[in-house]
Design a protein around this motif. Structure first.
Motif, PDB file in Angstrom:
ATOM      1  N   THR A 149      27.696  42.655  97.538  1.00  0.00           N
ATOM      2  CA  THR A 149      29.063  42.439  97.057  1.00  0.00           C
ATOM      3  C   THR A 149      29.217  42.599  95.547  1.00  0.00           C
ATOM      4  O   THR A 149      30.325  42.522  95.046  1.00  0.00           O
ATOM      5  N   ALA A 190      31.828  29.556  99.304  1.00  0.00           N
ATOM      6  CA  ALA A 190      32.763  30.565  99.802  1.00  0.00           C
ATOM      7  C   ALA A 190      34.111  30.451  99.099  1.00  0.00           C
ATOM      8  O   ALA A 190      34.755  31.471  98.800  1.00  0.00           O
ATOM      9  N   LEU A 191      34.534  29.230  98.826  1.00  0.00           N
ATOM     10  CA  LEU A 191      35.800  29.033  98.116  1.00  0.00           C
ATOM     11  C   LEU A 191      35.707  29.572  96.690  1.00  0.00           C
ATOM     12  O   LEU A 191      36.630  30.253  96.212  1.00  0.00           O
ATOM     13  N   CYS A 233      44.178  45.995 100.906  1.00  0.00           N
ATOM     14  CA  CYS A 233      43.460  45.597 102.123  1.00  0.00           C
ATOM     15  C   CYS A 233      44.306  45.829 103.364  1.00  0.00           C
ATOM     16  O   CYS A 233      43.778  46.148 104.433  1.00  0.00           O
ATOM     17  N   CYS A 257      37.084  44.428 101.926  1.00  0.00           N
ATOM     18  CA  CYS A 257      37.739  43.732 100.814  1.00  0.00           C
ATOM     19  C   CYS A 257      36.994  42.453 100.459  1.00  0.00           C
ATOM     20  O   CYS A 257      36.808  42.139  99.277  1.00  0.00           O
ATOM     21  N   VAL A 258      36.565  41.713 101.467  1.00  0.00           N
ATOM     22  CA  VAL A 258      35.817  40.480 101.234  1.00  0.00           C
ATOM     23  C   VAL A 258      34.554  40.763 100.434  1.00  0.00           C
ATOM     24  O   VAL A 258      34.160  39.975  99.571  1.00  0.00           O
ATOM     25  N   ASN A 303      34.184  43.124  98.263  1.00  0.00           N
ATOM     26  CA  ASN A 303      34.526  43.786  96.994  1.00  0.00           C
ATOM     27  C   ASN A 303      34.037  45.225  96.923  1.00  0.00           C
ATOM     28  O   ASN A 303      33.688  45.735  95.856  1.00  0.00           O
ATOM     29  N   TYR A 346      33.721  31.899  95.605  1.00  0.00           N
ATOM     30  CA  TYR A 346      33.644  33.359  95.703  1.00  0.00           C
ATOM     31  C   TYR A 346      35.024  33.948  95.953  1.00  0.00           C
ATOM     32  O   TYR A 346      35.393  34.974  95.354  1.00  0.00           O
ATOM     33  N   ALA A 347      35.814  33.312  96.833  1.00  0.00           N
ATOM     34  CA  ALA A 347      37.152  33.805  97.140  1.00  0.00           C
ATOM     35  C   ALA A 347      38.053  33.738  95.907  1.00  0.00           C
ATOM     36  O   ALA A 347      38.805  34.679  95.624  1.00  0.00           O
ATOM     37  N   SER A 394      37.035  36.501  93.572  1.00  0.00           N
ATOM     38  CA  SER A 394      37.386  37.825  94.087  1.00  0.00           C
ATOM     39  C   SER A 394      38.874  38.106  94.001  1.00  0.00           C
ATOM     40  O   SER A 394      39.286  39.250  93.786  1.00  0.00           O
ATOM     41  N   VAL A 395      39.685  37.080  94.186  1.00  0.00           N
ATOM     42  CA  VAL A 395      41.135  37.268  94.231  1.00  0.00           C
ATOM     43  C   VAL A 395      41.788  37.122  92.862  1.00  0.00           C
ATOM     44  O   VAL A 395      42.675  37.905  92.498  1.00  0.00           O
TER      45      VAL A 395
END
Length: 301
Positions: free
Chosen positions: A42, A80-81, A105, A121-122, A124, A83-84, A87-88
């Motif tokens: 990623t 995970a939160l 996406c 998309c997740v 990247n 990372y999200a 990413s966003v």
């Protein structure tokens, strides 16, 4: 006092899992391996894990001493939160400042373009130069005009940062100028078209078989990357290549290569012959590289 605490926190974040080697070398080794793996998959995930390692370790210790039934899962969810959020909220504007745009996406009425799966998309893997974005925007609009309802789908594009950074398992996709595009399909039974490109959510490995009259330059093979995956192909038995829409996509790209700075499109010879494409732009990648009869590879200069 506050400054000292902040500096210690920053220092611990910068060290990532390295301090774990002093007392728990297995944890440190596992953390370092996870950072490498997430970076290769990623690009961003390894950085997030490295910087949050100390905080996640502290959180996991507190949860283990509390009443949380699954502290490991809770810690993974916290990662995970993070990372999200990165990413966003963080990666797209920074990548844009360095000359790469995030491809959409999901499709909408204004832009009928999407990733074959949200996984692209997740992870990247959906960043490209603005010139690539323009090609895909105009191509998807033309295909939707010619065949109303059609949604163009892409697979791997590029990572958000650093020219030359490898995107495994590809040999290319390192400069933001490459993107893989899905073929279009129809149902064999009733000939109904599948609205969006792509045979399945992973996108790759749904190979279009050559016909008896088609050229087969790689019939004699040694060690290469041309996986057949025969055990997987029955899953796509009810699908057939939509020659009309896939051919329209290829001819559109060939006719506008000069306008958009398209360097080449990689495609297997039997599909080049079948879809009557321009040999000046649409080329064969050779027998030693990964095959291109499950998608086409678009590369700009």
């Amino acid at each position: 006092m506050v400054t000292s605490v902040v500096l210690r926190g920053v220092w611990r974040a910068l060290l990532g899992p390295l301090p774990a080697f002093r007392t728990r070398w297995r944890a440190g080794t596992a953390g370092l391996a996870a950072v490498v793996l997430l970076t290769l998959l990623t690009q961003i995930g390894g950085v997030v894990l490295w910087l949050s390692w100390a905080g996640l370790g502290w959180m996991h210790g507190r949860l283990r001493r509390g009443t949380v039934p699954a502290p490991g899962l809770a810690t993974a969810a916290a990662y995970a939160l993070l990372y999200a959020v990165a990413s966003v909220a963080i990666v797209p504007p920074v990548a844009s400042a360095f000359g790469r745009e995030r491809l959409p996406c999901f499709a909408d009425d204004e832009l009928p373009l999407r990733a074959v799966s949200p996984l692209f998309c997740v992870s990247n893997r959906n960043y490209a130069r603005p010139a690539v974005y323009r090609v895909l925007r105009d191509l998807s609009a033309e295909l939707a005009r010619v065949a109303p309802g059609t949604v163009t789908a892409y697979l791997d594009a590029g990572f958000p940062f650093l020219d030359g950074f490898p995107m495994l398992p590809h040999l290319s996709h390192r400069a933001g100028t490459d993107v893989d595009l899905a073929f279009f399909y129809r149902r064999r039974g009733d000939a109904a078209t599948v609205r969006s490109g792509g045979a399945w959510p992973i996108g790759y490995w749904a190979y279009v078989p050559a016909r008896a009259v088609d050229p087969m330059p790689c019939a004699t093979r040694t060690l290469d990357l041309r996986w057949d995956l025969p055990w997987l192909q029955p899953a796509f038995a009810d699908l057939a290549l939509d020659d009309r829409r896939t051919g329209t996509m290829l001819r559109w790209l060939s006719a506008r290569a000069g306008r958009y700075g398209i360097d080449k499109v990689l495609l297997e010879p039997h599909l080049q012959r079948r879809l009557a494409t321009d040999p000046g732009i649409v080329r064969f990648q050779g027998c030693r590289a990964a095959r291109h009869d499950d998608h086409l590879h678009l590369q700009l200069r």
